[in-house]
Design an enzyme around this catalytic site. Structure first.
Site, mmCIF file in Angstrom:
data_model
loop_
_atom_site.group_PDB
_atom_site.id
_atom_site.type_symbol
_atom_site.label_atom_id
_atom_site.label_comp_id
_atom_site.label_asym_id
_atom_site.label_seq_id
_atom_site.Cartn_x
_atom_site.Cartn_y
_atom_site.Cartn_z
ATOM 1 N N GLY A 45 29.739 1.782 -11.317
ATOM 2 C CA GLY A 45 29.761 3.232 -11.424
ATOM 3 C C GLY A 45 29.359 3.852 -10.106
ATOM 4 N N GLY A 46 29.898 5.041 -9.792
ATOM 5 C CA GLY A 46 29.560 5.702 -8.531
ATOM 6 C C GLY A 46 29.887 4.822 -7.342
ATOM 7 C CG ASP A 47 27.080 4.695 -4.113
ATOM 8 O OD1 ASP A 47 26.522 4.591 -5.232
ATOM 9 O OD2 ASP A 47 26.489 5.026 -3.073
ATOM 10 C CD GLU A 48 24.360 1.918 -8.828
ATOM 11 O OE1 GLU A 48 23.191 2.177 -8.507
ATOM 12 O OE2 GLU A 48 24.750 1.820 -10.016
#
Length: 540
Positions: free
Chosen positions: A459-462
């Protein structure tokens, strides 16, 4: 004492009996035979009335034929008497061999029962053996054989000489009843044979029509159809295929007869085919085309017999489901993969990780037992605490010892990746540029791992990487390589942007939950990020 005229009377009666018995075998149908029996009593045995009562399938007796009185015939033909009433009559009176004579002195009790009856009116008898209007004489007809099955009863009324039949008359009536039983049995047999022949002809016509209908339905069916052998050395070989199946697979019918479905199925689907039941079985699998490609089909099986005891064949309906399957796979891929990067999403990551973990705590390789089936990665079983032994087919996931020392243990490394500086790119250049960066990072991570490893977007930048069979040093080297792959500039719309990456290395181990594994790697990633931030501040 026998008078001089009696031998001549007996001879004449014998001739008449011979003639009426001969007439019994000339009737063409059961109805004609029954009427001939009744007519023979009146014409040949010199009784004024004769009635043939025939046993029905339900056991009751029906008046099937009558002779001697048109008025009586119209009145009682077709009427039914119960079997119980008939059994009562045949148990009464005087037995003359198989005949049963009920004199009027006893027969009055039968006037009110349900047996259809008719008698000729006349004066009361004047001497001992004169026939009384209410006398009754019955001749049972039994089927041939030891069972003495009752076929019916002939009832007669008033001999023309007005006297009770003597021994010869009794014998003649009994003999006639016996021959009548044979004639009725033969007539029934002929009728049954005729019905059977008619039924057989109809069945053959229906079979021919059915075969033609099947042929046309098979040949011109819009979807694929095939007939294969069942049993024997050629079990499964295709005997016949229709045009639709040949077009679907791009193979002519003459070539298709060389194969079975096992020869055409995709190697990954052979197990599905073998598990499919022959009778009523269904399977969705891939069949090979002539050009080397595969098409998704639905197979539905049914078993047909050539004859009652003949060979059985497998009829298989083949439906092209390529479009539906492609749509289903697309939907499944969308549900399990990130729409932006195409990587497995958080749900798919957790599913894959869960498949490797059981609830058994403190698992060690020494606790596992070898089994005849072997152990495979990727098939997790909930072994339960303390499980093990020959029935535990799960290979427990273990982790190397803590610290930087590589003790030689190989495990499932979980690399948690967080991008450094990504938020500033989003804020400065917008989400379009941020999305392009995420797509490129996903590509670089995927390129940097082995086939079989998993790169997922949490999710996001993970991002998270699952890499199996690594030791502690291997996992550290992989993290360095992936970080170095991410650092080079990423060009978006003519400009170059950079992001860094922080990695935390965790290890999956049976007895841990998925969240515990991910949190462990996440915490180590933050430890690394803080450590690098301190180094950066000192260097500044």
């Amino acid at each position: 004492m026998e008078t001089e005229s009696e031998p001549y009377v007996r001879l004449a009666t014998l001739r008449q009996l011979h003639q009426v018995v001969a007439d019994l075998n000339t009737a063409r149908s059961l109805a004609d035979t029954l009427q001939t029996v009744a007519d023979g009593i009146v014409a040949g045995l010199n009784y004024e009335l004769a009635c043939v009562n025939l046993v029905r399938p339900d056991g009751d007796l029906v008046v099937a034929a009558f002779a001697g009185s048109p008025a009586a015939e119209a009145l009682i033909t077709g009427r039914v008497g119960s079997r119980a009433s008939w059994e009562r009559r045949l148990a009464m009176g005087v037995a003359w061999g198989d005949l049963r004579f009920i004199p009027h002195t006893e027969g009055w009790v039968l006037i009110e029962d349900d047996v259809p009856q008719w008698h000729t009116e006349g004066p009361a008898p004047r001497f001992e053996d004169e026939w009384h209007p209410h006398d009754r004489l019955y001749a049972p007809m039994y089927a041939s054989g030891s069972g003495r099955e009752l076929l019916g009863v002939i009832s007669v009324d008033r001999p023309r000489n007005g006297r009770h039949p003597g021994p010869w008359g009794q014998e003649a009536l009994q003999m006639y009843a016996s021959q009548s039983a044979i004639a009725i049995s033969n007539a029934r047999l002929r009728a049954n044979m005729q019905r059977a022949l008619v039924r057989l002809e109809r069945e053959q016509q229906a079979l021919r029509a059915s075969e033609e209908s099947f042929r046309q339905a098979f040949e011109y069916a819009p979807s694929g159809m095939a007939i294969a052998e069942m049993g024997g050395d050629q079990h499964g070989r295709l005997l016949r295929t229709n045009d639709a199946l040949c077009r679907l697979l791009g193979r002519p019918a003459s070539v298709m007869r060389r194969y079975s479905f096992a020869d055409l199925v995709h190697p990954e689907d052979i197990g599905t085919l073998l598990r499919t039941s022959a009778e009523g079985g269904r399977a969705e699998l891939r069949l090979g085309r002539r050009d080397g490609t595969y098409v998704w089909v639905s197979l539905r099986n049914s078993v047909v017999a050539d004859t009652a005891d003949g060979p059985r064949f497998l009829l298989t309906h083949v439906e092209d489901i390529e479009e539906r399957k492609r749509h289903e796979l697309q939907l499944a891929h969308r549900a399990s993969h990130d729409a932006l990067t195409g990587l497995p999403n958080s749900a798919e990551l957790r599913s894959r990780l869960s498949a490797r973990l059981c609830e058994r705590p403190n698992a060690t390789p020494e606790a596992d037992y070898d089994t005849p089936y072997g152990h495979e990665h990727g098939f997790g079983f909930d072994a339960g605490p303390g499980a093990g032994g020959p029935y535990d087919h799960h290979v427990h996931t273990t982790a190397p010892a803590g610290g930087d020392i590589d003790d030689g243990t190989k495990g499932l490394a979980v690399l948690f990746c967080d991008l450094d500086g990504f938020k500033s790119i989003n804020d400065r250049f917008g989400h379009h540029t941020g999305d392009a960066v995420l797509i490129e990072v996903a590509r670089r991570l995927t390129t940097g791992v082995r086939d079989g490893d998993t790169v997922a977007r949490l999710g996001g930048d993970e991002f998270v990487v699952l890499a199996d069979g690594l030791g502690a040093a291997d996992a550290a080297d992989l993290a360095v390589r992936l970080r170095n792959a991410i650092i080079p500039p990423i060009r978006v719309d003519g400009r170059a942007v950079r992001v860094g990456a922080s990695f935390g290395i965790g290890w999956a181990e049976c007895g841990m939950t998925v969240e515990e594994v991910l949190n462990s790697a996440d915490q180590r990633m933050y430890v690394e990020k803080r450590s690098r931030a301190k180094v950066h501040r000192r260097a500044g």
